[in-house]
Design a protein around this motif. Structure first.
Motif, mmCIF file in Angstrom:
data_model
loop_
_atom_site.group_PDB
_atom_site.id
_atom_site.type_symbol
_atom_site.label_atom_id
_atom_site.label_comp_id
_atom_site.label_asym_id
_atom_site.label_seq_id
_atom_site.Cartn_x
_atom_site.Cartn_y
_atom_site.Cartn_z
ATOM 1 N N ALA A 193 0.829 -1.208 0.000
ATOM 2 C CA ALA A 193 0.000 0.000 0.000
ATOM 3 C C ALA A 193 0.862 1.256 0.000
ATOM 4 O O ALA A 193 0.573 2.225 -0.706
ATOM 5 C CB ALA A 193 -0.938 -0.001 1.209
ATOM 6 N N ALA A 194 1.952 1.239 0.772
ATOM 7 C CA ALA A 194 2.858 2.389 0.813
ATOM 8 C C ALA A 194 3.517 2.599 -0.548
ATOM 9 O O ALA A 194 3.639 3.729 -1.022
ATOM 10 C CB ALA A 194 3.914 2.191 1.894
ATOM 11 N N ALA A 195 3.925 1.520 -1.195
ATOM 12 C CA ALA A 195 4.557 1.631 -2.515
ATOM 13 C C ALA A 195 3.568 2.188 -3.546
ATOM 14 O O ALA A 195 3.915 3.056 -4.349
ATOM 15 C CB ALA A 195 5.080 0.264 -2.964
ATOM 16 N N ASP A 241 3.183 8.135 -4.887
ATOM 17 C CA ASP A 241 3.029 9.337 -5.727
ATOM 18 C C ASP A 241 1.657 9.982 -5.571
ATOM 19 O O ASP A 241 1.260 10.810 -6.390
ATOM 20 C CB ASP A 241 3.302 8.987 -7.197
ATOM 21 C CG ASP A 241 2.326 7.954 -7.736
ATOM 22 O OD1 ASP A 241 1.613 7.333 -6.937
ATOM 23 O OD2 ASP A 241 2.289 7.782 -8.966
ATOM 24 N N GLN A 242 0.943 9.639 -4.522
ATOM 25 C CA GLN A 242 -0.386 10.205 -4.283
ATOM 26 C C GLN A 242 -0.301 11.404 -3.339
ATOM 27 O O GLN A 242 0.479 11.400 -2.395
ATOM 28 C CB GLN A 242 -1.311 9.141 -3.681
ATOM 29 C CG GLN A 242 -1.481 7.913 -4.538
ATOM 30 C CD GLN A 242 -2.165 8.224 -5.849
ATOM 31 O OE1 GLN A 242 -3.163 8.933 -5.885
ATOM 32 N NE2 GLN A 242 -1.600 7.719 -6.939
ATOM 33 N N ASP A 243 -1.110 12.425 -3.616
ATOM 34 C CA ASP A 243 -1.114 13.610 -2.763
ATOM 35 C C ASP A 243 -1.775 13.363 -1.408
ATOM 36 O O ASP A 243 -1.383 13.945 -0.406
ATOM 37 C CB ASP A 243 -1.837 14.766 -3.455
ATOM 38 C CG ASP A 243 -1.031 15.305 -4.630
ATOM 39 O OD1 ASP A 243 0.216 15.236 -4.573
ATOM 40 O OD2 ASP A 243 -1.638 15.786 -5.592
ATOM 41 N N LEU A 244 -2.792 12.524 -1.370
ATOM 42 C CA LEU A 244 -3.482 12.239 -0.124
ATOM 43 C C LEU A 244 -2.700 11.197 0.660
ATOM 44 O O LEU A 244 -2.406 10.123 0.151
ATOM 45 C CB LEU A 244 -4.902 11.726 -0.414
ATOM 46 C CG LEU A 244 -5.765 11.392 0.801
ATOM 47 C CD1 LEU A 244 -6.003 12.638 1.649
ATOM 48 C CD2 LEU A 244 -7.083 10.791 0.342
ATOM 49 N N ARG A 245 -2.350 11.542 1.911
ATOM 50 C CA ARG A 245 -1.580 10.632 2.756
ATOM 51 C C ARG A 245 -2.454 10.079 3.866
ATOM 52 O O ARG A 245 -3.380 10.728 4.320
ATOM 53 C CB ARG A 245 -0.419 11.383 3.419
ATOM 54 C CG ARG A 245 0.615 11.881 2.460
ATOM 55 C CD ARG A 245 1.697 12.635 3.183
ATOM 56 N NE ARG A 245 2.438 11.715 4.064
ATOM 57 C CZ ARG A 245 3.248 12.115 5.022
ATOM 58 N NH1 ARG A 245 3.432 13.376 5.257
ATOM 59 N NH2 ARG A 245 3.882 11.246 5.763
#
Length: 96
Positions: free
Chosen positions: A19-21, A25-29
């Motif tokens: 999931a982390a990988a 590149d996603q803006d929502l953390r």
């Protein structure tokens, strides 16, 4: 289907890393907080295990076929940490 409890926890770890990988590149953390796992386990005598018993996670189908005296509910709380002790996040790190 049977799986060792250690393998079940390892599978959760691998899924969090995946999931982390995927979220790199996603803006929502998302901050990863406490993870609760609940299993139905069957304890069996195992001559190779230190304490003489081994815990096996059983599926719901298998659990219905076992007597209640042989299966137990186990709840495990995991608090993921990075090697430096920080809580992991899934998503792009903040810039700035």
């Amino acid at each position: 289907m049977e799986i060792e409890l250690a393998d079940a926890v390892a599978a959760v770890r691998e899924e969090l890393l995946e999931a982390a990988a995927r979220g790199a590149d996603q803006d929502l953390r998302f901050a990863v907080g406490t993870i609760e796992l609940e299993f139905a386990v069957e304890l069996r005598t195992d001559a190779k295990a230190k304490a003489g018993f081994k815990a096996w996670v059983v599926s719901a189908d298998a659990e219905t076929g076992l007597t209640r005296g042989r299966t137990h509910r186990v709840k495990v709380q995991l608090n993921p940490q990075l090697p430096d002790g920080r809580a992991p996040h899934i998503g792009r790190p903040p810039t700035g």
